[in-house]
Motif scaffolding. Structure first.
Motif, mmCIF file in Angstrom:
data_model
loop_
_atom_site.group_PDB
_atom_site.id
_atom_site.type_symbol
_atom_site.label_atom_id
_atom_site.label_comp_id
_atom_site.label_asym_id
_atom_site.label_seq_id
_atom_site.Cartn_x
_atom_site.Cartn_y
_atom_site.Cartn_z
ATOM 1 N N LYS A 173 -58.085 -21.467 13.495
ATOM 2 C CA LYS A 173 -59.504 -21.122 13.480
ATOM 3 C C LYS A 173 -60.028 -21.249 14.906
ATOM 4 N N ALA A 174 -60.053 -20.121 15.606
ATOM 5 C CA ALA A 174 -60.467 -20.121 17.007
ATOM 6 C C ALA A 174 -61.984 -20.135 17.107
ATOM 7 N N HIS A 175 -62.515 -21.033 17.916
ATOM 8 C CA HIS A 175 -63.956 -21.120 18.114
ATOM 9 C C HIS A 175 -64.420 -20.105 19.150
ATOM 10 N N THR A 176 -65.469 -19.369 18.826
ATOM 11 C CA THR A 176 -66.072 -18.482 19.822
ATOM 12 C C THR A 176 -67.060 -19.258 20.692
ATOM 13 N N ILE A 177 -67.502 -20.397 20.204
ATOM 14 C CA ILE A 177 -68.307 -21.330 20.991
ATOM 15 C C ILE A 177 -67.564 -22.664 20.965
ATOM 16 N N GLN A 178 -67.347 -23.240 22.140
ATOM 17 C CA GLN A 178 -66.570 -24.467 22.191
ATOM 18 C C GLN A 178 -67.178 -25.548 21.306
ATOM 19 N N ARG A 179 -66.301 -26.227 20.547
ATOM 20 C CA ARG A 179 -66.787 -27.336 19.723
ATOM 21 C C ARG A 179 -67.124 -28.533 20.602
ATOM 22 N N ASN A 180 -66.195 -28.880 21.495
ATOM 23 C CA ASN A 180 -66.444 -29.996 22.405
ATOM 24 C C ASN A 180 -67.297 -29.522 23.579
ATOM 25 N N GLY A 181 -68.424 -30.184 23.783
ATOM 26 C CA GLY A 181 -69.301 -29.793 24.866
ATOM 27 C C GLY A 181 -70.203 -28.635 24.516
ATOM 28 N N GLY A 182 -70.016 -28.039 23.337
ATOM 29 C CA GLY A 182 -70.858 -26.932 22.920
ATOM 30 C C GLY A 182 -71.562 -27.272 21.632
ATOM 31 N N LEU A 183 -70.878 -26.995 20.516
ATOM 32 C CA LEU A 183 -71.479 -27.247 19.209
ATOM 33 C C LEU A 183 -71.788 -28.717 18.999
ATOM 34 N N ASN A 184 -70.959 -29.605 19.562
ATOM 35 C CA ASN A 184 -71.228 -31.037 19.412
ATOM 36 C C ASN A 184 -72.597 -31.429 19.952
ATOM 37 N N GLN A 185 -73.070 -30.686 20.936
ATOM 38 C CA GLN A 185 -74.345 -31.029 21.571
ATOM 39 C C GLN A 185 -75.550 -30.748 20.679
ATOM 40 N N ILE A 186 -75.404 -29.842 19.727
ATOM 41 C CA ILE A 186 -76.552 -29.501 18.877
ATOM 42 C C ILE A 186 -76.321 -29.877 17.417
ATOM 43 N N ALA A 187 -75.151 -30.425 17.101
ATOM 44 C CA ALA A 187 -74.833 -30.769 15.716
ATOM 45 C C ALA A 187 -75.492 -32.080 15.298
ATOM 46 N N VAL A 188 -75.749 -32.195 14.018
ATOM 47 C CA VAL A 188 -76.227 -33.437 13.406
ATOM 48 C C VAL A 188 -75.239 -33.803 12.304
ATOM 49 N N ASP A 189 -74.630 -34.983 12.450
ATOM 50 C CA ASP A 189 -73.598 -35.413 11.503
ATOM 51 C C ASP A 189 -72.504 -34.348 11.354
ATOM 52 N N GLY A 190 -72.156 -33.729 12.484
ATOM 53 C CA GLY A 190 -71.076 -32.757 12.485
ATOM 54 C C GLY A 190 -71.419 -31.407 11.884
ATOM 55 N N HIS A 191 -72.721 -31.095 11.728
ATOM 56 C CA HIS A 191 -73.138 -29.840 11.113
ATOM 57 C C HIS A 191 -74.185 -29.116 11.962
ATOM 58 N N VAL A 192 -74.139 -27.788 11.884
ATOM 59 C CA VAL A 192 -75.165 -26.943 12.496
ATOM 60 C C VAL A 192 -75.647 -25.963 11.436
ATOM 61 N N GLN A 246 -62.147 -27.102 31.893
ATOM 62 C CA GLN A 246 -62.992 -27.389 33.044
ATOM 63 C C GLN A 246 -64.333 -26.702 32.847
ATOM 64 N N PRO A 247 -65.375 -27.119 33.559
ATOM 65 C CA PRO A 247 -66.691 -26.496 33.400
ATOM 66 C C PRO A 247 -66.655 -25.007 33.716
ATOM 67 N N VAL A 248 -67.444 -24.225 32.965
ATOM 68 C CA VAL A 248 -67.537 -22.791 33.211
ATOM 69 C C VAL A 248 -68.263 -22.559 34.532
ATOM 70 N N GLU A 249 -67.636 -21.800 35.416
ATOM 71 C CA GLU A 249 -68.189 -21.530 36.729
ATOM 72 C C GLU A 249 -68.804 -20.134 36.777
ATOM 73 N N LEU A 307 -74.134 -17.811 24.975
ATOM 74 C CA LEU A 307 -75.129 -18.849 25.250
ATOM 75 C C LEU A 307 -74.506 -20.162 24.815
ATOM 76 N N ILE A 308 -74.203 -21.027 25.795
ATOM 77 C CA ILE A 308 -73.427 -22.241 25.509
ATOM 78 C C ILE A 308 -74.044 -23.455 26.195
ATOM 79 N N GLY A 309 -73.594 -24.627 25.773
ATOM 80 C CA GLY A 309 -74.004 -25.859 26.420
ATOM 81 C C GLY A 309 -73.081 -26.200 27.578
ATOM 82 N N THR A 310 -73.598 -26.879 28.567
ATOM 83 C CA THR A 310 -72.814 -27.338 29.715
ATOM 84 C C THR A 310 -73.123 -28.809 29.967
ATOM 85 N N ASP A 311 -72.410 -29.404 30.916
ATOM 86 C CA ASP A 311 -72.671 -30.808 31.255
ATOM 87 C C ASP A 311 -74.063 -30.979 31.844
ATOM 88 N N GLU A 312 -74.561 -29.929 32.506
ATOM 89 C CA GLU A 312 -75.865 -30.023 33.166
ATOM 90 C C GLU A 312 -77.010 -29.477 32.314
#
Length: 378
Positions: free
Chosen positions: A67-86, A134-137, A270-275
């Motif tokens: 199951k390939a993620h089109t949006i990264q789970r780590n650093g992406g979906l994790n940033q907006i999830a609540v109890d592992g859900h969006v 690594q971070p998206v440049e 549209l994704i989340g980043t460290d910054e």
């Protein structure tokens, strides 16, 4: 067809299915309506498992289809999830006689959100390693990889849509003859659009396969917007460019019907980043209307860009993961505004308004732009 013609039982059915009338629409109005069980079984059957990497005999798949993620789970979906859900908007088979769609949004675990079974473990890891480890440049390679992932996902989705057309056509079971005709005509138009879109996506993916394998990204154009805040929703997809943020029509229905011409596509992530966040647009050279589209966005003030991105996301994309607290905090008026944008994209009987992306003065998000970068002459 406005009224039922006199057809013999062994005549070809009026709907164009190629089957005999007695095996297709004879006494269709007396059939039991399509039930959810049949629909769900068809949906499950349409979920293919395949690897879209352009592998050869010397570069075979390995590790099984994932199951390939089109949006990264780590650093992406994790940033907006609540109890592992969006939240995600789920579009079910429509009741075409009434035009009613079930949109949601509904909670979904991030292990399933924005995924598709379109890569084996080996090639998913290999292809997207530069943007996963690594971070998206702000460069052509990273913009290309974000766009390549969205193109692969769109190809998978289009093939899935094509597989579901037959079951969707059965939504006329138990309905009047007039309703049957309306549903069949609507689905015929939809089928033509899906087939044309699928061929166009295949063509573009082939071009991107060549770039991926060559490792040369000179033909990649990108426009990146950096945000100071984590986006309240995240998205990945590729679309035909229809209109810009100033209300200018870039490609209309007449262009979409020209099967001998290639239309302008653009990929968006549209994704989340460290910054904070990143809105990345990418496409290949030879798409001048995509450049016009980007110029109309770049001409907006930094203050207007975040809500412009919101309108664009909800108007055109279904592969969107949404922060539950953000959505729940919106007024009903704002929720309805975004739901209506989702419905506009679903209703295949209507042409989208040219002013769909123009500022509607509704404030959805509190993001701020930190920087913009591009290799396009704006």
């Amino acid at each position: 067809m406005s009224r039922k013609r006199k057809l013999g039982r062994n005549d070809p059915c009026w709907c164009g299915s190629g089957r005999k009338y007695k095996k297709c629409h004879l006494r269709r109005e007396d059939d039991k309506p399509l039930n959810m069980g049949d629909a769900l079984r068809a949906i499950k059957k349409a979920d293919k498992k395949l690897c879209l990497y352009p592998s050869s005999e010397t570069d075979e798949c390995d590790g099984g289809i994932i199951k390939a993620h089109t949006i990264q789970r780590n650093g992406g979906l994790n940033q907006i999830a609540v109890d592992g859900h969006v939240y995600q908007f789920e579009v079910h088979l429509p009741d075409l006689s009434s035009g009613d769609e079930s949109l949601g949004p509904k909670l979904i675990g991030i292990k399933k959100a924005t995924t598709f079974t379109g890569f084996c473990n080996k090639h998913d890891t290999y292809v997207f390693k530069p943007i996963e480890t690594q971070p998206v440049e702000d460069n052509k390679e990273h913009a290309f990889l974000l766009g390549y992932r969205s193109i692969c996902r769109e190809l998978y989705a289009k093939e899935r849509q094509l597989d579901l057309i037959d079951i969707t056509k059965q939504a006329d079971r138990g309905k009047s003859f007039i309703e049957q005709v309306s549903i069949q005509k609507t689905m015929d138009i939809y089928s033509q659009g899906v087939k044309a879109g699928l061929e166009d996506i295949k063509y573009r993916k082939t071009n991107m396969d060549d770039i991926l394998q060559s490792g040369t990204f000179d033909d990649v154009l990108f426009y990146n917007i950096r945000l100071n805040e984590t986006p309240d929703f995240m998205c990945s997809g590729s679309i035909l460019v229809e209109m810009d943020f100033e209300g200018n029509v870039l490609q209309g229905i007449e262009e979409f019907e020209k099967v001998d011409e290639r239309l302008d596509y653009i990929s968006f992530s549209l994704i989340g980043t460290d910054e904070g966040g990143l809105a990345s647009f990418s496409f290949l050279k030879g798409n001048p209307l995509s450049i016009d589209f980007i110029r109309s966005l770049a001409n907006l003030s930094d203050k207007l860009i975040p809500n412009a991105l919101t309108r664009f996301t909800f108007e055109f994309f279904e592969n969107v993961a949404v922060s539950p607290p953000w959505w729940d905090s919106l007024s009903e008026e704002k929720k309805d505004s975004l739901r209506n944008r989702k419905k506009e994209g679903i209703d295949i009987s209507k042409e989208r308004n040219s002013d769909a992306l123009v500022d509607d003065k509704i404030h959805f998000v509190d993001w701020s732009v930190s920087s913009c970068s591009s290799n396009i002459d704006l």
